[in-house]
Design a protein around this motif. Structure first.
Motif, PDB file in Angstrom:
ATOM      1  N   ARG A 157       0.843  -1.193   0.000  1.00 24.80           N
ATOM      2  CA  ARG A 157       0.000   0.000   0.000  1.00 24.80           C
ATOM      3  C   ARG A 157       0.880   1.245   0.000  1.00 24.80           C
ATOM      4  O   ARG A 157       1.911   1.271   0.654  1.00 24.80           O
ATOM      5  CB  ARG A 157      -0.925   0.002   1.217  1.00 24.80           C
ATOM      6  N   ALA A 158       0.456   2.274  -0.712  1.00 27.19           N
ATOM      7  CA  ALA A 158       1.270   3.477  -0.877  1.00 27.19           C
ATOM      8  C   ALA A 158       0.620   4.719  -0.294  1.00 27.19           C
ATOM      9  O   ALA A 158       0.925   5.838  -0.718  1.00 27.19           O
ATOM     10  CB  ALA A 158       1.595   3.695  -2.349  1.00 27.19           C
ATOM     11  N   GLY A 159      -0.267   4.559   0.667  1.00 31.06           N
ATOM     12  CA  GLY A 159      -0.812   5.700   1.403  1.00 31.06           C
ATOM     13  C   GLY A 159      -1.372   6.783   0.507  1.00 31.06           C
ATOM     14  O   GLY A 159      -2.183   6.525  -0.391  1.00 31.06           O
ATOM     15  N   PHE A 160      -0.923   8.030   0.742  1.00 33.74           N
ATOM     16  CA  PHE A 160      -1.464   9.170   0.000  1.00 33.74           C
ATOM     17  C   PHE A 160      -0.858   9.298  -1.400  1.00 33.74           C
ATOM     18  O   PHE A 160      -1.238  10.189  -2.156  1.00 33.74           O
ATOM     19  CB  PHE A 160      -1.226  10.480   0.777  1.00 33.74           C
ATOM     20  N   ALA A 161       0.082   8.401  -1.771  1.00 35.56           N
ATOM     21  CA  ALA A 161       0.698   8.448  -3.103  1.00 35.56           C
ATOM     22  C   ALA A 161       0.582   7.082  -3.771  1.00 35.56           C
ATOM     23  O   ALA A 161       1.586   6.398  -3.988  1.00 35.56           O
ATOM     24  CB  ALA A 161       2.153   8.878  -2.991  1.00 35.56           C
ATOM     25  N   PRO A 162      -0.624   6.660  -4.109  1.00 33.27           N
ATOM     26  CA  PRO A 162      -0.818   5.304  -4.633  1.00 33.27           C
ATOM     27  C   PRO A 162      -0.329   5.101  -6.060  1.00 33.27           C
ATOM     28  O   PRO A 162      -0.215   3.971  -6.521  1.00 33.27           O
ATOM     29  CB  PRO A 162      -2.332   5.119  -4.550  1.00 33.27           C
ATOM     30  N   GLU A 163      -0.041   6.175  -6.766  1.00 24.30           N
ATOM     31  CA  GLU A 163       0.381   6.069  -8.165  1.00 24.30           C
ATOM     32  C   GLU A 163       1.284   7.248  -8.496  1.00 24.30           C
ATOM     33  O   GLU A 163       1.342   8.238  -7.751  1.00 24.30           O
ATOM     34  CB  GLU A 163      -0.834   6.042  -9.099  1.00 24.30           C
ATOM     35  N   PRO A 164       2.033   7.183  -9.617  1.00 26.82           N
ATOM     36  CA  PRO A 164       2.899   8.306  -9.991  1.00 26.82           C
ATOM     37  C   PRO A 164       2.082   9.572 -10.197  1.00 26.82           C
ATOM     38  O   PRO A 164       0.896   9.521 -10.532  1.00 26.82           O
ATOM     39  CB  PRO A 164       3.539   7.844 -11.305  1.00 26.82           C
ATOM     40  N   PRO A 165       2.698  10.740  -9.978  1.00 23.92           N
ATOM     41  CA  PRO A 165       1.967  11.998 -10.175  1.00 23.92           C
ATOM     42  C   PRO A 165       1.578  12.181 -11.632  1.00 23.92           C
ATOM     43  O   PRO A 165       2.271  11.689 -12.539  1.00 23.92           O
ATOM     44  CB  PRO A 165       2.964  13.069  -9.723  1.00 23.92           C
ATOM     45  N   PRO A 166       0.465  12.877 -11.899  1.00 18.28           N
ATOM     46  CA  PRO A 166       0.070  13.124 -13.290  1.00 18.28           C
ATOM     47  C   PRO A 166       1.100  14.005 -13.989  1.00 18.28           C
ATOM     48  O   PRO A 166       1.791  14.806 -13.351  1.00 18.28           O
ATOM     49  CB  PRO A 166      -1.276  13.841 -13.146  1.00 18.28           C
ATOM     50  N   ARG A 167       1.187  13.848 -15.286  1.00 17.20           N
ATOM     51  CA  ARG A 167       2.160  14.617 -16.060  1.00 17.20           C
ATOM     52  C   ARG A 167       1.456  15.633 -16.964  1.00 17.20           C
ATOM     53  O   ARG A 167       0.362  15.380 -17.465  1.00 17.20           O
ATOM     54  CB  ARG A 167       3.031  13.688 -16.903  1.00 17.20           C
ATOM     55  N   LEU A 168       2.105  16.762 -17.153  1.00 17.01           N
ATOM     56  CA  LEU A 168       1.616  17.785 -18.060  1.00 17.01           C
ATOM     57  C   LEU A 168       2.249  17.609 -19.433  1.00 17.01           C
ATOM     58  O   LEU A 168       3.315  17.004 -19.576  1.00 17.01           O
ATOM     59  CB  LEU A 168       1.954  19.185 -17.527  1.00 17.01           C
ATOM     60  N   ASP A 169       1.588  18.123 -20.435  1.00 16.86           N
ATOM     61  CA  ASP A 169       2.176  18.150 -21.767  1.00 16.86           C
ATOM     62  C   ASP A 169       3.264  19.223 -21.809  1.00 16.86           C
ATOM     63  O   ASP A 169       3.163  20.249 -21.145  1.00 16.86           O
ATOM     64  CB  ASP A 169       1.106  18.466 -22.820  1.00 16.86           C
ATOM     65  N   VAL A 170       4.299  18.978 -22.593  1.00 18.96           N
ATOM     66  CA  VAL A 170       5.413  19.924 -22.729  1.00 18.96           C
ATOM     67  C   VAL A 170       5.578  20.280 -24.199  1.00 18.96           C
ATOM     68  O   VAL A 170       5.621  19.395 -25.059  1.00 18.96           O
ATOM     69  CB  VAL A 170       6.725  19.330 -22.184  1.00 18.96           C
ATOM     70  N   ARG A 171       5.656  21.577 -24.477  1.00 19.67           N
ATOM     71  CA  ARG A 171       5.813  22.042 -25.854  1.00 19.67           C
ATOM     72  C   ARG A 171       7.058  22.923 -25.949  1.00 19.67           C
ATOM     73  O   ARG A 171       7.239  23.839 -25.152  1.00 19.67           O
ATOM     74  CB  ARG A 171       4.581  22.834 -26.294  1.00 19.67           C
ATOM     75  N   MET A 172       7.896  22.639 -26.926  1.00 23.77           N
ATOM     76  CA  MET A 172       9.130  23.396 -27.142  1.00 23.77           C
ATOM     77  C   MET A 172       8.894  24.529 -28.132  1.00 23.77           C
ATOM     78  O   MET A 172       8.208  24.349 -29.137  1.00 23.77           O
ATOM     79  CB  MET A 172      10.223  22.482 -27.696  1.00 23.77           C
TER      80      MET A 172
END
Length: 252
Positions: A157-172
């Motif tokens: 069990r991973a408590g308050f962080a059960p999965e990787p954080p969401p990612r934003l799109d990146v534009r160059m």
């Protein structure tokens, strides 16, 4: 005998030797992923110091793909508090320091799982690391091989962080793309920039609100300038989803 004359194990002071120092692609703390493995293109060199920089100390290490690195959060203050505000919870909720992976800890010790990409000798051993979360100059106090059959728990069990954080799109920007194309390491550096910025390195209190500020993250020899664009969905709700890389400025 007065029992107070003999320090208890809990109150005794223990000295740790620094066995080596990290040379990292992250010159500053700002922008470093909050966990290892989130930016696979992140590279570092762990240079071992005497007397730990003897070839015998790393004999057989090349047979392992990953390592546990125990280190000191040397840029964090020595003071600590029982409660902290983890960025993962938006900086608004408090939890116990031992229920977190905060850098503000009683002994400032950190533990990072990294990939061992190779070993060089200069003439002392230098470990080539990937996927790390270590700032340049980090003092290391121990290295241990990662054993997948022992170090990975099923049904954890991973408590308050059960999965990787969401990612934003990146534009160059066009200027950034051209600058990367002109570098011999442009492809890997571009991938690292996207991996780091997609995790939104801004302070937690700046997220989920209108933000017209420009920011800079230092990676390798560059100051990467970026800002956040707001994408409004059809429902009218704001969704900060695009990180725009404006410029790649060589560091002085």
């Amino acid at each position: 005998m007065n029992t107070h004359d003999t320090p208890s194990p809990a109150s005794a002071s223990i000295a740790l030797d620094i066995i080596g120092t990290v040379e990292s692609c992250y010159p500053d703390k700002f922008g470093i992923p909050r966990q290892p493995g989130l930016a696979p293109q992140a590279t570092a060199r762990l240079r071992l110091d005497a007397p730990f920089g003897h070839r015998d100390c790393v004999r057989g290490l090349e047979h392992f793909s990953h390592l546990w690195i125990t280190f000191i959060f040397h840029q964090s203050p020595e003071r600590w508090t029982p409660l902290i505000r983890p960025p993962r919870l938006g900086g608004n909720h408090r939890i116990g320091v031992f229920a977190s992976r905060s850098t503000h800890r009683p002994n400032r010790l950190g533990l990072s799982l990294v990939e061992l990409a190779g070993i060089e000798y200069d003439p002392a051993p230098v470990l080539i690391l990937r996927g790390h979360d270590l700032v340049d100059g980090t003092p290391v106090v121990d290295i241990k091989p990662y054993l997948p059959w022992a170090d990975s728990a099923d049904n954890a069990r991973a408590g308050f962080a059960p999965e990787p954080p969401p990612r934003l799109d990146v534009r160059m920007s066009n200027e950034c793309r051209q600058a990367l194309e002109a570098r011999h390491d442009g492809e890997s550096l571009g991938a690292l920039i996207r991996e780091v910025l997609s995790q939104d390195p801004r302070p937690a209190y700046r997220r989920n609100r209108r933000d017209d500020r420009s920011y800079g993250v230092r990676l390798h020899d560059l100051d990467v300038r970026f800002h956040i664009e707001t994408d409004t969905r059809g429902s009218g709700d704001r969704c900060e989803s695009i990180v725009v890389v404006d410029a790649l400025v060589p560091m002085a």
